[in-house]
Design an enzyme around this catalytic site. Sequence first.
Site: not given
Length: 518
Positions: A225, A228, A301
């Site tokens: 993301n 990150e 997810d």
Amino acid sequence: MNAVSALPAARDPLARRDALDALDALDALDLLVVGDIMLDSWVWGPPRGLSREGPVPVVAVAGRSEAPGGAGNAAAAAAGLGARVRLVATVGDDPDGARLRELLHDAGVDTAAVLDDHGRRTVHKQRICSGEHLHLRVDSGDEAPSGPAAGAGIRSRLFDAAAGALSLVDSSAAVLACDYGTGLFSPDLVRRLGSAARNAGRPLVVDAHEPRRWAPARPDIVTPNAAETSSLLPPDAAGPFLADRPRAVAAHAEAILAATGARVVIVTLDRDGLVVLDGAHPPLHLPADPAPDGHTAGAGDTLAATLATAVGGGAALAPAVTLAAAAASVVVRRPGTSVCSAADLRACLGPRPPGAIDLPALTEQVRAERGRGNRVVLTNGCFDVLHRGHIAYLAAARAFGDILIVGVNSDAGVRRLKGPERPVNALEDRLAVLTALTDVDHLVVFDEDTATDLITALRPDVYVKGGDYTEAMLPEAALVRAQGGQVRFVDYVPDHSTSGLLDRIRGGRVPALARRRR
């Protein structure tokens, strides 16, 4: 600076067709999910102002929900697409762990390799919300590395083949690793999982809070993301990244690919969509339909699970990304941690009948209307053989607010509710008639048996049903009130129903006034 070209979007008919073709190959595909699992729970209710005990909001609890989180949510997401999912993970030997196992089983996930880590508390993330606002998140549980016995059990489940059988890695079409930093993945397990997937020729997709840790595994796809990704950029890229995130990601594609060791990196940037980096082609950008920040839990997810399932089914990168982005766009329009099913994806990517608007676009329009101070009313029904009762009903519903949205049951939905001989008028015909009514502002088609998904996404100020209903008959009523809305009923117009009209036509009974006019 590298240019960012556009990835074929889900709005493109060709992209939709390719993605739907890829979706058809996912049913009963074997997917292995390895990772950190947790219990997600949500407490919902309307706000009651500030507490007198301190400057904190008071929420009147109207509902609660629980769902598997982390790798558990990814496993449930893949199972929702029709995959056969085997999950390798650990839980604490506590009530939260037992509840998590139960939820995973209910989602259709094989939990035979979900091991008890004795003496450990299951990670549990509890959220308290009202309206679209997240007020508080409370985290509990142990995030230290797994104990020696649990670690040995995980390695045995993954890599040791039983007599006459393949290992879990060898017997799966793809491997999804979900590393959220709660203690499952040691450096040795990272290297061994990468080597096993590579030797078996299985795609390895990684969703990790620290993508650099996975470089030794040489994954096929990594899905960081924004936060990150920022850790993968050189120090001098911080300013450009804040100013234009897609362009900054494209400019540093080589550095991001090198840092992750991945063949493909798909950077998710929430409101800025996602950027695909594969080293062989110019970076590709797929814009997003924005959603409230409080609804984004679990979107990563879902994206990773859909990607892993799609590439495991042999999909090319572009349709796999289109499917994954569409699945994420579905779940971010629902509060809590939710699952996008194959039916949801077909509805999202399939062609729209004339007169109807798709739910993501409608959700954005509703948000804009609320920003202008307008009150949103929602009702729903089959609206087959439109008659005077329908006209009076819709006019009365429109009077409760400024914008009237009408949810219309799909043809399949009408058949389930009314029987095999209905609808008399196909969906396109029903929409065409409803579009001509001045009281109706927006039409949206839904395939479910209740309007729960519409209510979840649109959060109407008023939900209206006919006087032949009572609140006890409406499973949607509690959800409307939990979201701060009202449930209202409109008086039923006597002797004006579609079923009654069809009965008179079939019986050859013509009203007296009509007989006199002949």
